[in-house]
Design a protein around this motif. Sequence first.
Motif, short mmCIF file in Angstrom:
data_model
loop_
_atom_site.label_atom_id
_atom_site.label_comp_id
_atom_site.label_asym_id
_atom_site.label_seq_id
_atom_site.Cartn_x
_atom_site.Cartn_y
_atom_site.Cartn_z
N GLY A 1 0.04 -50.85 -3.11
CA GLY A 1 0.72 -50.12 -4.18
C GLY A 1 1.87 -49.29 -3.65
N ASP A 2 2.40 -48.47 -4.52
CA ASP A 2 3.58 -47.70 -4.19
C ASP A 2 3.38 -46.20 -4.46
OD1 ASP A 2 6.11 -47.77 -3.09
OD2 ASP A 2 7.13 -48.13 -4.99
N THR A 3 2.11 -45.76 -4.50
CA THR A 3 1.86 -44.36 -4.86
C THR A 3 1.50 -43.47 -3.68
OG1 THR A 3 -0.43 -44.89 -5.36
CG2 THR A 3 1.14 -44.97 -7.20
N ALA A 4 1.24 -44.03 -2.51
CA ALA A 4 0.93 -43.21 -1.34
C ALA A 4 2.18 -42.45 -0.92
CB ALA A 4 0.41 -44.07 -0.19
N PRO A 5 2.04 -41.24 -0.41
CA PRO A 5 3.21 -40.48 0.02
C PRO A 5 3.75 -40.95 1.37
CG PRO A 5 1.23 -39.19 0.36
CD PRO A 5 0.81 -40.45 -0.34
N TYR A 6 3.13 -41.94 1.97
CA TYR A 6 3.59 -42.49 3.24
C TYR A 6 3.77 -44.00 3.08
CZ TYR A 6 -1.41 -43.46 3.70
OH TYR A 6 -2.69 -43.89 3.48
N ASP A 7 4.61 -44.58 3.94
CA ASP A 7 4.92 -46.01 3.86
C ASP A 7 3.92 -46.87 4.61
OD1 ASP A 7 7.31 -45.79 2.35
OD2 ASP A 7 8.38 -45.18 4.15
N LEU A 8 3.51 -46.39 5.80
CA LEU A 8 2.68 -47.18 6.70
C LEU A 8 1.71 -46.27 7.43
CD1 LEU A 8 5.75 -48.87 8.34
CD2 LEU A 8 4.26 -50.01 6.73
N ALA A 9 0.74 -46.90 8.07
CA ALA A 9 -0.13 -46.16 8.98
C ALA A 9 -0.21 -46.95 10.28
CB ALA A 9 -1.53 -45.98 8.38
N LEU B 1 1.46 -36.59 5.05
CA LEU B 1 1.73 -37.54 6.12
C LEU B 1 1.77 -36.83 7.45
CD1 LEU B 1 5.18 -37.44 6.77
CD2 LEU B 1 5.03 -38.21 4.42
N ASP B 2 1.74 -37.63 8.52
CA ASP B 2 1.71 -37.06 9.87
C ASP B 2 3.07 -37.12 10.57
OD1 ASP B 2 -1.18 -36.65 9.83
OD2 ASP B 2 -1.29 -38.84 9.85
N PHE B 3 3.82 -38.19 10.30
CA PHE B 3 5.09 -38.40 11.01
C PHE B 3 6.16 -38.93 10.08
CE2 PHE B 3 2.04 -38.54 14.44
CZ PHE B 3 2.70 -37.92 15.48
N ILE B 4 7.39 -38.59 10.42
CA ILE B 4 8.58 -39.23 9.86
C ILE B 4 9.12 -40.12 10.98
CG2 ILE B 4 10.96 -38.92 9.08
CD1 ILE B 4 9.24 -37.75 6.99
N ALA B 5 9.34 -41.38 10.67
CA ALA B 5 10.02 -42.28 11.61
C ALA B 5 11.42 -42.49 11.05
CB ALA B 5 9.27 -43.60 11.73
N ALA B 6 12.41 -41.89 11.68
CA ALA B 6 13.79 -41.94 11.20
C ALA B 6 14.58 -42.92 12.07
CB ALA B 6 14.42 -40.56 11.24
N TYR B 7 15.16 -43.90 11.44
CA TYR B 7 15.91 -44.95 12.14
C TYR B 7 17.40 -44.75 11.93
CZ TYR B 7 17.33 -49.66 13.59
OH TYR B 7 17.91 -50.73 14.22
N VAL B 8 18.13 -44.62 13.02
CA VAL B 8 19.59 -44.53 12.96
C VAL B 8 20.10 -45.96 13.09
CG1 VAL B 8 21.69 -43.63 14.01
CG2 VAL B 8 19.61 -42.23 13.96
N ILE B 9 20.63 -46.46 11.99
CA ILE B 9 21.12 -47.85 11.95
C ILE B 9 22.43 -47.93 12.72
CG2 ILE B 9 21.91 -49.72 10.46
CD1 ILE B 9 20.04 -48.60 8.30
N ILE C 1 5.56 -34.27 11.28
CA ILE C 1 6.03 -33.68 10.03
C ILE C 1 6.26 -32.17 10.17
CG2 ILE C 1 3.69 -33.38 9.10
CD1 ILE C 1 6.90 -34.22 7.12
N ARG C 2 5.48 -31.51 10.99
CA ARG C 2 5.66 -30.06 11.17
C ARG C 2 7.00 -29.73 11.85
NH1 ARG C 2 1.07 -27.78 9.50
NH2 ARG C 2 -0.90 -28.89 9.75
N ALA C 3 7.54 -30.66 12.62
CA ALA C 3 8.82 -30.42 13.30
C ALA C 3 9.99 -30.42 12.33
CB ALA C 3 9.04 -31.48 14.38
N THR C 4 9.79 -30.95 11.13
CA THR C 4 10.87 -30.98 10.15
C THR C 4 11.00 -29.67 9.38
OG1 THR C 4 9.49 -31.89 8.37
CG2 THR C 4 10.57 -33.47 9.86
N ARG C 5 10.01 -28.80 9.50
CA ARG C 5 10.04 -27.45 8.90
C ARG C 5 10.41 -27.45 7.41
NH1 ARG C 5 9.46 -23.76 13.04
NH2 ARG C 5 9.99 -24.56 15.10
N HIS C 6 9.85 -28.39 6.67
CA HIS C 6 10.02 -28.48 5.21
C HIS C 6 11.47 -28.68 4.78
CE1 HIS C 6 5.85 -27.34 5.00
NE2 HIS C 6 6.11 -26.24 5.69
N GLN C 7 12.28 -29.25 5.66
CA GLN C 7 13.67 -29.52 5.30
C GLN C 7 13.74 -30.79 4.46
OE1 GLN C 7 16.41 -28.36 8.91
NE2 GLN C 7 14.63 -29.49 9.63
N SER C 8 14.80 -30.92 3.70
CA SER C 8 14.98 -32.14 2.92
C SER C 8 15.90 -33.13 3.64
CB SER C 8 15.53 -31.81 1.54
OG SER C 8 16.76 -31.14 1.65
#
Length: 140
Positions: free
Chosen positions: A38-46, A85-93, A108-115
């Motif tokens: 589905g598409d309702t989880a707040p994360y994409d993958l585990a 979620l636990d992590f953001i995986a950010a890909y620089v294309i 996720i804690r390293a992002t300090r609630h930034q958008s």
Amino acid sequence: MKNKGMYIRHPKARGEWAELRFMTRAAELGFRVTKPWGDTAPYDLATDHRGRFRRVQVKCTICKRQNSYVCTICAAHVPYRPSQLDFIAAYVIPTYVIPTDTWYILPIRATRHQSAIVLSPHLKKSKYSKYQEAWHLLRR
């Protein structure tokens, strides 16, 4: 081989492509990867490493600001929370201007609630440089 991701115009399609890139890289590094139904989880993958599951939200960016990239790390303008979620995986294309092919594995804690965050793959001492290609964090 040229990186076609920068030519995918629709953001949702580009995001799905980035998820596939993440799954491929993670599998090459020995992780098991699972995708929630589905598409309702707040994360994409585990990822699964020795029975430890890590919830990962995959983001990508082609949004250049001077010599860096801006990466949006929120959902509908609401920052993710550690309970989601636990992590953001950010890909620089990679682009022709900055031919990087870089993943940032950020707790996720390293992002300090930034958008949004600014990623600078070419700088060794940038704010998020310690998370550049930090796949080992998913093993903890």
